[in-house]
Design an enzyme around this catalytic site. Structure first.
Site, PDB file in Angstrom:
ATOM      1  N   CYS A  51     -33.779   1.677  20.155  1.00 29.91           N
ATOM      2  CA  CYS A  51     -33.654   1.916  19.023  1.00 29.91           C
ATOM      3  C   CYS A  51     -34.904   3.408  18.849  1.00 29.91           C
ATOM      4  O   CYS A  51     -34.108   3.872  17.447  1.00 29.91           O
ATOM      5  CB  CYS A  51     -32.912   1.266  18.432  1.00 29.91           C
ATOM      6  SG  CYS A  51     -34.773  -0.205  18.548  1.00 29.91           S
ATOM      7  N   HIS A  59     -34.701   1.037  10.774  1.00 28.00           N
ATOM      8  CA  HIS A  59     -36.273   1.026  10.791  1.00 28.00           C
ATOM      9  C   HIS A  59     -36.249   2.637  10.685  1.00 28.00           C
ATOM     10  O   HIS A  59     -35.975   2.945  10.222  1.00 28.00           O
ATOM     11  CB  HIS A  59     -36.123   1.056  12.996  1.00 28.00           C
ATOM     12  CG  HIS A  59     -36.043   0.120  13.036  1.00 28.00           C
ATOM     13  ND1 HIS A  59     -36.093  -1.289  12.682  1.00 28.00           N
ATOM     14  CD2 HIS A  59     -35.777  -0.356  14.907  1.00 28.00           C
ATOM     15  CE1 HIS A  59     -35.336  -2.150  13.588  1.00 28.00           C
ATOM     16  NE2 HIS A  59     -36.058  -1.592  15.234  1.00 28.00           N
TER      17      HIS A  59
END
Length: 341
Positions: free
Chosen positions: A128, A246
Site C-alpha cells: 500500500c 496513510h
C-alpha cells in the site's frame, strides 16, 4: 464475466465488494471464498446474498475470469495453481509474488501495460505505501528522472489488518486503548508491539539484517520494479494513531531542478492524483478527511533547501482502497478494456 474474491471476509475483501459495486464493474457472477472460519457467511452484493465458500483444492475456479486474492501470502502460494489452472487471472494482494520475475507488479497509473505479460497467470498488487508513492512519483518522473527518494511514512492503525480496525466502526484496538486510558486502566496491547494510543511506533513489519524493516525494503524494491528504474529509495515506516489512510513525507532528487510551478502542474494533471496545496489557507491533505477516497492527494510542495535538484511534498491515500482493493480492480478494468484477459 465471472469474478471471485478470495479472503472475502477480511478488510480488503470487504473493500473489494464496495469498490466493485461503486465502479459498476462489469461482472455477471461473483463468487466468494474464505477460510473455515468465514465459510457460510453471507454478504449482500447488488441486492443479492452471496454465501462464502470454503477455499479448497478443487474445480471451483473453473469458469472464473478474474480472481482477486487477499488472504495472505501463505494462502496465495498454496492456492495459486488451483486458482489459475483453468485460465483465471489471479490479481494477488499479498506479498507472495511481488518480486517474482515472472509476475508483473502493477500500479495502473504507472505501468499498466506490464499486466499483459503474466507467464504464471498472476499479477501482483504492490504494498500500500508503495502504491500511493509511485502514483505521485510518476508525475515528477515525467519531468525529470528521479535519482533518489527519501520517505517517512505515517501509517494508520487499519494498515495492520482487520483486527486493528473494524470496518463498521465497532470498538477497535486503538479506540479501546484510548477509552481504557481515559478510565485509568492499563491499555490492551495485542495487534501492535506497543500501545498505539498517544504514541507512534517506528516499526512496521519485522526488521531485516540491514536495520530496515521488511515494509521499508518493500518500498525500495517494489518502486524500482514498478517504475523500471534505478531509483534508490530510503524509507522509515512509522505506525501512527490514525484510523485509516496513510500519509507520507517524500523528498526526491531529480536529474535537473524542478520548479514548484512545474511540480504543481504535473501533480494537478497526474493520473490518480489530486492537488491539495494551499498552505496559506491551511489546505493540505490529512487522513482524517480523506478516508474512503479514491485518489492520492498531494500538498506541502517545496524546494528542498539542502539540494538544488531536490523537491519535497506530502501525500495521503486510503491504504485499504487505493492501497489495495481499488488498485487491483483498476488492473482488472485495464485488462478488460485492452481485451487482455
Amino acid at each position: 464475466m465471472k469474478v471471485a474474491i478470495v479472503g472475502a471476509s477480511g478488510a480488503v475483501g470487504q473493500e473489494f465488494l464496495r469498490v466493485l459495486d461503486e465502479r459498476n464493474f462489469p461482472l455477471d457472477e461473483l463468487v466468494l471464498f474464505g477460510s473455515k472460519r468465514s465459510a457460510g457467511t453471507k454478504y449482500t452484493f447488488r441486492g443479492k446474498q452471496i454465501e462464502v465458500k470454503l477455499l479448497q483444492h478443487n474445480d471451483d475456479f473453473k469458469g472464473v475470469d478474474i480472481a482477486f486474492t487477499s488472504a495472505g501470502a501463505g494462502t496465495s502460494k498454496e492456492f495459486a495453481e488451483t486458482i489459475t489452472k483453468y485460465g483465471a487471472v489471479m490479481i494477488d494482494n499479498s506479498s507472495a509474488y511481488r518480486m517474482d520475475d515472472n509476475v508483473p507488479l502493477v500500479v495502473p497509473e504507472v505501468n499498466a501495460a506490464d499486466a499483459k505479460e503474466r507467464p504464471l497467470g498472476i499479477i501482483a498488487n504492490p504494498n500500500c505505501t508503495t502504491i500511493q508513492m509511485v502514483v505521485a512519483l510518476k508525475a515528477i518522473e515525467q519531468l525529470s528522472h528521479i535519482k533518489t527518494v527519501h520517505v517517512s511514512t505515517y501509517q494508520a492503525a487499519s494498515g495492520a489488518g482487520a483486527a486493528a480496525m473494524d470496518e463498521v466502526y465497532e470498538m477497535d484496538e486503538l479506540a479501546e486503548q484510548h477509552a481504557q486510558l481515559v478510565r485509568g486502566e492499563a491499555p490492551t496491547v495485542s495487534k501492535f508491539p506497543f500501545q498505539l494510543a498517544y504514541n507512534v511506533i517506528p516499526q512496521v513489519d519485522v526488521f531485516t539484517g540491514n536495520g530496515y524493516t521488511k515494509e521499508e525494503m518493500k518500498m525500495y524494491n517494489e518502486t524500482r520494479k514498478i517504475m523500471h528504474s534505478d531509483v534508490k529509495v530510503s524509507a522509515t515506516c512509522v505506525r501512527v494513531p490514525a484510523l485509516r489512510s496513510h500519509s507520507e513525507s517524500i523528498w526526491v532528487e531529480t536529474e535537473r531542478p524542478i520548479s514548484i510551478e512545474e511540480a504543481r502542474e504535473a501533480f494537478a494533471k497526474g493520473d490518480g492524483l489530486v492537488l491539495m496545496d494551499n498552505p496559506a489557507e491551511k489546505e493540505y491533505p490529512m487522513p482524517l478527511f480523506l478516508a474512503g477516497k479514491d485518489p492520492v492527494y498531494v500538498g506541502r510542495i517545496r524546494k528542498d533547501l539542502s539540494n538544488e535538484n531536490g523537491l519535497t511534498f506530502w501525500i495521503v491515500g486510503d491504504q485499504i482502497k487505493k492501497g489495495a482493493a481499488l488498485n487491483a480492480v483498476q488492473i482488472a478494468e485495464y485488462l478488460i478494456k485492452e481485451k487482455a484477459l
